[in-house]
Design a protein around this motif. Structure first.
Motif, PDB file in Angstrom:
ATOM      1  N   UNK A 121      -6.086   2.545  -3.753  1.00  0.00           N
ATOM      2  CA  UNK A 121      -5.346   3.167  -4.844  1.00  0.00           C
ATOM      3  C   UNK A 121      -3.855   3.028  -4.586  1.00  0.00           C
ATOM      4  N   UNK A 122      -3.099   2.876  -5.670  1.00  0.00           N
ATOM      5  CA  UNK A 122      -1.649   2.739  -5.539  1.00  0.00           C
ATOM      6  C   UNK A 122      -0.980   3.254  -6.798  1.00  0.00           C
ATOM      7  N   UNK A 123       0.105   3.991  -6.614  1.00  0.00           N
ATOM      8  CA  UNK A 123       0.965   4.383  -7.721  1.00  0.00           C
ATOM      9  C   UNK A 123       2.007   3.289  -7.908  1.00  0.00           C
ATOM     10  N   UNK A 124       2.270   2.916  -9.144  1.00  0.00           N
ATOM     11  CA  UNK A 124       3.059   1.714  -9.417  1.00  0.00           C
ATOM     12  C   UNK A 124       4.562   1.980  -9.367  1.00  0.00           C
ATOM     13  N   UNK A 125       5.040   2.299  -8.161  1.00  0.00           N
ATOM     14  CA  UNK A 125       6.480   2.379  -7.935  1.00  0.00           C
ATOM     15  C   UNK A 125       6.988   0.961  -7.680  1.00  0.00           C
ATOM     16  N   UNK A 126       7.093   0.208  -8.769  1.00  0.00           N
ATOM     17  CA  UNK A 126       7.349  -1.235  -8.657  1.00  0.00           C
ATOM     18  C   UNK A 126       8.740  -1.577  -8.144  1.00  0.00           C
ATOM     19  N   UNK A 127       9.668  -0.593  -8.113  1.00  0.00           N
ATOM     20  CA  UNK A 127      11.023  -0.893  -7.661  1.00  0.00           C
ATOM     21  C   UNK A 127      11.067  -1.349  -6.195  1.00  0.00           C
ATOM     22  N   UNK A 128      10.053  -1.030  -5.428  1.00  0.00           N
ATOM     23  CA  UNK A 128      10.049  -1.487  -4.027  1.00  0.00           C
ATOM     24  C   UNK A 128       9.998  -3.013  -3.931  1.00  0.00           C
ATOM     25  N   UNK A 129       9.642  -3.676  -5.042  1.00  0.00           N
ATOM     26  CA  UNK A 129       9.588  -5.135  -5.048  1.00  0.00           C
ATOM     27  C   UNK A 129      10.828  -5.761  -5.674  1.00  0.00           C
ATOM     28  N   UNK A 130      11.773  -4.959  -6.152  1.00  0.00           N
ATOM     29  CA  UNK A 130      13.052  -5.503  -6.611  1.00  0.00           C
ATOM     30  C   UNK A 130      13.752  -6.094  -5.386  1.00  0.00           C
ATOM     31  N   UNK A 131      14.172  -7.351  -5.421  1.00  0.00           N
ATOM     32  CA  UNK A 131      14.721  -7.996  -4.221  1.00  0.00           C
ATOM     33  C   UNK A 131      15.832  -7.196  -3.538  1.00  0.00           C
ATOM     34  N   UNK A 132      16.734  -6.596  -4.305  1.00  0.00           N
ATOM     35  CA  UNK A 132      17.841  -5.866  -3.692  1.00  0.00           C
ATOM     36  C   UNK A 132      17.345  -4.656  -2.909  1.00  0.00           C
ATOM     37  N   UNK A 133      16.354  -3.933  -3.454  1.00  0.00           N
ATOM     38  CA  UNK A 133      15.837  -2.764  -2.739  1.00  0.00           C
ATOM     39  C   UNK A 133      15.028  -3.183  -1.519  1.00  0.00           C
ATOM     40  N   UNK A 134      14.256  -4.247  -1.662  1.00  0.00           N
ATOM     41  CA  UNK A 134      13.489  -4.743  -0.513  1.00  0.00           C
ATOM     42  C   UNK A 134      14.421  -5.195   0.600  1.00  0.00           C
ATOM     43  N   UNK A 135      15.515  -5.843   0.234  1.00  0.00           N
ATOM     44  CA  UNK A 135      16.487  -6.274   1.239  1.00  0.00           C
ATOM     45  C   UNK A 135      17.172  -5.066   1.874  1.00  0.00           C
ATOM     46  N   UNK A 136      17.469  -4.035   1.064  1.00  0.00           N
ATOM     47  CA  UNK A 136      18.063  -2.816   1.604  1.00  0.00           C
ATOM     48  C   UNK A 136      17.152  -2.189   2.652  1.00  0.00           C
TER      49      UNK A 136
END
Length: 345
Positions: A121-136
């Motif tokens: 199961x996963x809640x779709x907090x898709x912002x974790x896959x935005x390149x800038x946030x992932x790089x942060x």
């Protein structure tokens, strides 16, 4: 699952259902296998647009059909929990739109059902896959202990009045917007929120017939001493060049990081408007769905197919609900509120 294919049923038939369906259908191992919505006409239109899916009268019928391996929950925020629990108890994997739930009690029973069933199961907090946030996140370890963070996510007034319209009274800008930022900031800081104090401004949307706050501001204190502010509002004029004004910063003992997502590399000026088209979350690139939204959905599918724990644990999404529930209680009482930890009485 048969022959490495994940059969997915969609609960809901609105904007988020269509977005999820598009991203799911772009995965080679997914077959959309049905849709259920409390608005049957909406479900039928959705089914036709998706290529002729079976339509079920309600989510219970879809879950009990035996024709799906997973569900994606795209209903209004306050009804996620019952669907998630029913799907987990039926042994189905669950992808649920944010926020996970809108009460701690619902979040806890959903977590319990998911873990008891052993489903993915996963809640779709898709912002974790935005390149800038992932790089942060990758750079975060070089900056030392977190000190102070700030995040805003403000929408134009079209969102509560037109996009979600009738059910805007059943949520708030904080549930709808700050849920993303609380997940991101907590991920970056690496510690739980233990106490919040929140305030809200109400009036403008009420005057237009929408029973929801105009804006919410949350002050959060993390275990370890870091503090953060979360701002959300959805009363920007529709002339604002982006639907969302999004900004995150985190100052640490050895450095600071900032992510401003209002401009995403493209600027367009026409005779009608000046705009910054959004492209990090959802875009069609050379005819193929792309972006963080697709990447997050595909990550869930891959985890469901392999039994792997997703990047976003269901417990962390439960904690976002706990922070927001405490914030809304703080608004009601005008006092600081503790954040209930998982398993606490």
């Amino acid at each position: 699952m048969t022959s490495g294919t994940l059969r997915v049923g969609v609960v809901g038939a609105g904007i988020m259902a269509k977005g999820n369906a598009t991203m799911l259908a772009s995965h080679p191992a997914v077959r959309l296998a049905g849709v259920a919505s409390r608005t049957v006409d909406g479900a039928r239109r959705f089914a036709e647009e998706a290529g002729g899916l079976p339509v079920y009268d309600d989510y219970e019928q879809l879950i009990g059909s035996g024709d799906i391996d997973a569900v994606v929950v795209t209903t209004p925020d306050d009804v996620h929990a019952d669907i998630t629990v029913a799907a987990a108890k039926a042994g189905l994997h669950v992808l649920v739109e944010k926020p996970f739930t809108t009460t701690v009690e619902d979040a806890d029973r959903a977590v319990a059902a998911i873990r008891a069933a052993g489903v993915v199961a996963m809640c779709l907090f898709n912002h974790r896959w935005v390149p800038a946030y992932a790089q942060a996140k990758e750079l975060r370890g070089t900056l030392g202990d977190a000190v102070v963070g700030y995040a805003r996510k403000n929408d134009t007034i079209d969102v509560p009045t037109s996009m979600i319209g009738p059910w805007s009274a059943r949520t708030t800008c904080a549930w709808f917007l700050s849920s993303h930022d609380i997940d991101l900031m907590t991920w970056l800081i690496g510690a739980p929120v233990v106490e919040v104090f929140a305030t809200a401004r109400t009036g403008f949307l009420h005057s237009k017939g929408f029973d929801t706050p105009d804006a919410v501001q949350i002050q959060a204190r993390y275990a370890g001493g870091a503090v953060a502010t979360f701002e959300s509002a959805w009363i920007y004029p529709s002339t604002f060049p982006t639907v969302v004004d999004s900004y995150v910063t985190l100052a640490c003992e050895r450095g600071v990081m900032q992510v401003d997502r209002q401009k995403e590399n493209v600027v367009v000026a026409t005779e009608e408007a000046y705009s910054y088209p959004r492209n990090m979350l959802q875009r069609i690139q050379h005819g193929v769905p792309a972006g963080a939204y697709r990447d997050a959905v595909h990550h869930f599918v891959d985890c469901a197919l392999t039994g792997t724990e997703p990047l976003i644990s269901i417990e962390s999404s439960r904690d976002v609900t706990a922070v927001l529930a405490a914030a809304h209680e703080s608004i009601r009482t005008r006092t600081p509120q503790p954040v209930r930890a998982l398993g606490a009485a």
